[in-house]
Write an enzyme that holds these catalytic residues in place. Structure first.
Site, short mmCIF file in Angstrom:
data_model
loop_
_atom_site.label_atom_id
_atom_site.label_comp_id
_atom_site.label_asym_id
_atom_site.label_seq_id
_atom_site.Cartn_x
_atom_site.Cartn_y
_atom_site.Cartn_z
CG ASP A 186 -2.07 0.95 1.13
OD1 ASP A 186 -2.27 1.41 0.01
OD2 ASP A 186 -2.88 1.06 2.11
CG ASN A 201 -7.23 -2.58 -6.28
OD1 ASN A 201 -6.56 -3.52 -6.25
ND2 ASN A 201 -7.44 -1.66 -5.35
C1 FPP Z 1 -1.58 -0.06 -3.29
O1 FPP Z 1 -1.02 1.52 -3.26
C2 FPP Z 1 -1.20 -0.65 -4.54
C3 FPP Z 1 -1.95 -1.33 -5.33
C4 FPP Z 1 -3.70 -1.32 -5.05
C5 FPP Z 1 -1.77 -2.09 -6.55
C6 FPP Z 1 -0.38 -2.58 -6.56
C7 FPP Z 1 -0.07 -3.28 -7.65
C8 FPP Z 1 1.15 -3.42 -8.39
C9 FPP Z 1 2.42 -2.65 -7.66
C10 FPP Z 1 1.26 -4.34 -9.36
C11 FPP Z 1 1.76 -5.58 -8.69
C12 FPP Z 1 2.16 -6.48 -9.61
C13 FPP Z 1 3.00 -7.70 -9.23
C14 FPP Z 1 3.63 -8.45 -10.53
C15 FPP Z 1 2.93 -8.24 -8.03
P1 FPP Z 1 -2.59 2.63 -3.64
O2 FPP Z 1 -2.25 2.76 -4.98
O3 FPP Z 1 -3.62 2.03 -3.14
O4 FPP Z 1 -1.68 3.76 -2.57
P2 FPP Z 1 -2.36 4.89 -2.19
O5 FPP Z 1 -3.30 4.06 -0.88
O6 FPP Z 1 -1.19 5.54 -1.68
O7 FPP Z 1 -3.25 5.54 -3.16
#
Ligand code: FPP
Length: 234
Positions: A19, A67
């Site tokens: 996160d 998501n």
């Molecule tokens: C959380 O940060 C992240 C996600 C919901 C997506 C993360 C996905 C990847 C990094 C791709 C992973 C791929 C593999 C191959 C493992 P957020 O966007 O919710 O952050 P925020 O809360 O600060 O907005």
């Protein structure tokens, strides 16, 4: 100097709720998908560190059933980054004994991503150094509902813990011993609800794109001091 042996009682299976990618990007004045790009680099770094610690299973919560509420641009960005990552790492993972598995309903993903996922899973299926399980279009509630529906379609009329466990997406992986969530949020967000019954939790303020071997080591040291009782006494 990295001292793996100095930490006793390491977890077998670690679940990671990555996160903070979006916040990391806005702190740098960048678009959200740059945070996801750095997030993928952190995934790669973490896999390397987990191998050094001899951790046998890791599950990354990469895309949740919730998501889909994000903008189409962000969703497409995550899909493209995931596809490019698994495509570019296939040979490397194959050689290093990294087995890729997935859990969740990937049939909703673009065909090219589904194809690359299938290829890497097939190519790495006999590996046994570490299992890297990717939770994709995954939700803990959907996992339980899917498992129960599978049992019903097999003609089962009574559900037991054993039957339910072996129908979950994560089967035959063991339940996570340890769940790490980055970015300071202290919630589970529908991650492996059934499987985390006796997991230990660790919350760190570090944003996922900044997570590195030093942070992992600190988390593992913290885990090693936990007294796990599984409902019994000690
Ligand atoms: C959380 O940060 C992240 C996600 C919901 C997506 C993360 C996905 C990847 C990094 C791709 C992973 C791929 C593999 C191959 C493992 P957020 O966007 O919710 O952050 P925020 O809360 O600060 O907005």
């Amino acid at each position: 100097m990295f001292k793996k042996s100095s930490i006793k009682n390491l977890p077998n299976h670690i679940g990671i709720i990555m996160d903070g990618n979006g916040r990391w990007a806005s702190l740098q004045g960048m678009p959200r998908n740059m945070g996801h790009k750095e997030g993928i680099n952190a995934v790669e770094r973490t896999i390397d560190a987990l191998i050094k610690f001899n951790i046998k299973v890791v599950t990354f919560f990469a895309f949740s059933t919730e998501n889909w509420k994000r903008s189409q641009e962000e969703i497409d960005g995550i899909f493209n980054l995931t596809r490019d990552f698994i495509k570019s790492k296939r040979e490397n993972f194959k050689k290093r004994g990294i087995k890729i598995t997935t859990m969740g309903d990937c049939t909703k993903f673009p065909d090219d991503l589904q194809h690359e996922l299938q290829v890497i899973k097939d190519d790495t299926k006999d590996n046994n150094n570490i299992v890297v399980n990717l939770a994709l279009n995954y939700g803990g509630r959907a996992d339980i509902v899917h498992a129960v529906n599978n049992l019903i379609s097999q003609g089962e009329t009574e559900v037991t813990e054993e039957k339910l466990s072996s129908s979950l997406y994560s089967y035959p992986l063991p339940d996570p011993d340890f769940v790490i969530r980055t970015s300071g949020e202290e919630r589970i967000s529908n991650f492996m609800l059934y499987q985390i019954a006796y997991s230990e939790f660790y919350f760190t303020p570090v944003l996922w794109p900044d997570f590195n071997e030093r942070h992992l080591r600190k988390a593992l040291k913290n885990f090693s001091k936990r007294n796990r009782r599984f409902g019994g006494t000690k």
